[in-house]
Enzyme design. Sequence first.
Site, PDB file in Angstrom:
ATOM      1  N   LYS A 372       0.661  -1.177   0.037  1.00  0.00           N
ATOM      2  CA  LYS A 372      -0.040  -0.032  -0.017  1.00  0.00           C
ATOM      3  C   LYS A 372       0.757   1.192   0.045  1.00  0.00           C
ATOM      4  CE  LYS A 372      -4.223   1.337   1.854  1.00  0.00           C
ATOM      5  NZ  LYS A 372      -5.226   0.977   2.319  1.00  0.00           N
ATOM      6  N   ASP A 469     -13.656   2.583   9.772  1.00  0.00           N
ATOM      7  CA  ASP A 469     -14.043   2.291   8.270  1.00  0.00           C
ATOM      8  C   ASP A 469     -14.338   0.652   7.919  1.00  0.00           C
ATOM      9  OD1 ASP A 469     -14.595   3.294   5.619  1.00  0.00           O
ATOM     10  OD2 ASP A 469     -12.299   3.497   5.046  1.00  0.00           O
TER      11      ASP A 469
END
Length: 670
Positions: A372, A469
């Site tokens: 990422k 999230d």
Amino acid sequence: MSNQIRLPIILFFLVQLGLISAADRKNLYHDCSNATTFSRNSTYQSNLNFFLSSLVSNATRSNGFSNGFYNATAGQDPNKVYGLFLCRADVSPTTCRDCVNFATSDALKLCPVQKDTVIWYEECLFRYSNVSIFSTMDPSPMILLYNVNNVTEPARFKQLLGNTMNEAATQAADSSKRFATRKENFTTFEKLYCLVQCTPDLSSLECNSCLQQSFGGLPSDKKGGRIFSPSCYSRFELYPFYNDTATAAPPPPPPPTPVLSPPPPVSVASPEGKSGISSPIIIAIIAPTVVAVVLFIAGYCLLIRRARKKNSPPPEDNAGNDVITTIESLQFDLGTIEVATKKFSTDNKLGEGGFGEVYKGILPNGQAIAVKRLSSSSGQGAEEFKNEVVLVAKLQHRNLVRLLGFCLEGEEKILVYEFVTNKSLDYFLYDSERQVEFDWSKRYKIIGGIARGILYLHEDSRLRIIHRDLKASNILLDEDMNAKISDFGMARIVGVDQSQVNTNRIVGTFGYMPPEYAMHGQFSVKSDVYSFGVLILEIITGKKNSDFYQTDGAEDLVSYAWKHWRDGTPLQLLDSTLTESYSRNEVIRCIHMGLLCVQEDPADRPTMATIVLMLNSYSVTLPAPQQPAFFLGSRTEASMATNEFDFDQSKSKSIPCSVDDASITEVYPR
Ligand SMILES: *[C@@H]1O[C@H](CO)[C@@H](O)[C@H](O)[C@H]1NC(C)=O
Ligand SMILES: *[C@@H]1O[C@H](CO)[C@@H](O)[C@H](O)[C@H]1NC(C)=O
Ligand SMILES: *[C@@H]1O[C@H](CO)[C@@H](O)[C@H](O)[C@H]1NC(C)=O
Ligand SMILES: *[C@@H]1O[C@H](CO)[C@@H](O)[C@H](O)[C@H]1NC(C)=O
Ligand SMILES: *[C@@H]1O[C@H](CO)[C@@H](O)[C@H](O)[C@H]1NC(C)=O
Ligand SMILES: *[C@@H]1O[C@H](CO)[C@@H](O)[C@H](O)[C@H]1NC(C)=O
């Protein structure tokens, strides 16, 4: 205590580790902190001496050894000593007494001046402190011991272990002794034996929660492992290590009684050097490969450990295992990552998340990784970033995507994760073709996995992580369709702080956000519970919350679900591809839980610990859900200004609340 002859090399190794006291009965581990010490000849000292000297006779008088548990105090505040012991529930009162008797004389040798002491032995746990430790769950430190030998079919074993341990935990939480054993066939020659126990002063909920936390640390590819903490104990082996006759019979029909000491055709590696393996065939393969015993505290256990430090030498220093997490071991250089991802080629791009792009990569050793690349600078310094990564990397649980490391060079901030093969939940959930294979048992397993993953994040005693999230695209699935939560700890890693939330940006995804967060920026563990509720409803309906357009008047998934619930038609919520082969009870219970999670008042929503318990046990009665919060507003993703959310209260008032405090079967008799 075992009278078995140990292999000399193992004994030697243990002595090297400093784990065997001079006496014949050795403690497995002890934890006592220099943070609270008493001085010699202090009142605490004399209270402690009195406590240690009178404990055994008092416990005998009060049937403490028959119960296997006893708590007592000595002296008066502020020098009061609170102490307890817990014997493994399958040992005899005599063994229990011997163990505790030994502990009372051993304690001051191991922890001469510490007020707060925990000592673990094979058959008992002994503990005292200057603060009350009764009826309080204390899951840290968690100590892990494991057998170095790998199991033959790790994927299947993992599944079996997970299920068996969960069943055992549920059973223990429901029993008055807070104890259970289970055994299951693994291969023709091998059976899995599991034992779990909590101190019986814990509530059912606390016991389950303590055990669930410990399971996250059990090595699921090893032939044996155990985790002990001050409040609970869990262990599995492929040989009978507990005394079946002594335990209250577990529900599955108990096959022939195994003996307490493992049958020793060959004695091989286990922490205290006595793991028998009953199948001669397997021994033939393993015996030569067995070198010694490994004992260590998993990196993740280090994390859970309280700020207080151990007196005993940390075994991981000696064991040389790879679980220890340090900055050095986590740092990747940019060159390696560029090679692995072919310089971030678009072919390797897996997707784009809230915090940056994600690429697939292959390390030189063949390991697949997900990389990422964090998009923006977070204003966080390099040291801070590293420290947060180290903390988050220590969170290891089978339902969390493992963070392997990071790279920090120039402008680049990169996180390296394990690669999870089966994409994410949304990939299966919202695609009409894939939905078909996505049967109820898979979905139910995923719900359970997500719940355990969040529980671990929430209840970890040192780092309480609120994900903030949770959504279908953040739930990844491995080859066995186990749920793995990704992007946890992002707030810590990229330094998103609370003030940012309170100004104008909300991290999260619309539709999964509870009203108090979307409107006021307030978040808590109950915000994740809300998102989890939405996820359950999505998994059941196969409908995406964020683009939910219903014709029959309900404007979002939550209100749609509530409507059917209220009207007594919850099964109509079910994804139409799931027409057969589902458990009506499981489905309805999940919908019920989902609705409990999305209730408007965060205080009404259950905790993750309760949810995990509800999932594991039908004996837990669920309260009737209150009407959920509804909102209207744009259905777009990601960071939005708070005032864009409109919480339509007139709407919520207009819907009558007609489901009363009835149990679910009464609400929906069909
Ligand atoms: C326990 O001991 C510590 C350190 O000696 C002290 O700070 C703390 O106040 C004590 N706690 C109680 C409840 O007496
Ligand atoms: C043991 O019992 C005696 C007499 O009942 C009591 O005074 C003492 O406090 C007890 N000690 C402990 C450690 O419970
Ligand atoms: C043992 O613990 C319980 C709470 O779990 C407490 O009520 C009881 O007083 C304790 N017993 C002693 C002797 O302190
Ligand atoms: C178990 O498997 C790991 C890798 O999967 C390997 O490194 C280790 O050597 C194996 N242990 C034994 C005793 O074979
Ligand atoms: C486990 O295997 C034994 C034979 O080895 C068999 O009798 C028993 O039924 C099996 N148990 C289960 C639950 O399959
Ligand atoms: C605790 O204090 C003792 C005596 O001062 C010392 O020997 C020991 O190393 C200390 N332990 C830790 C973990 O700091």
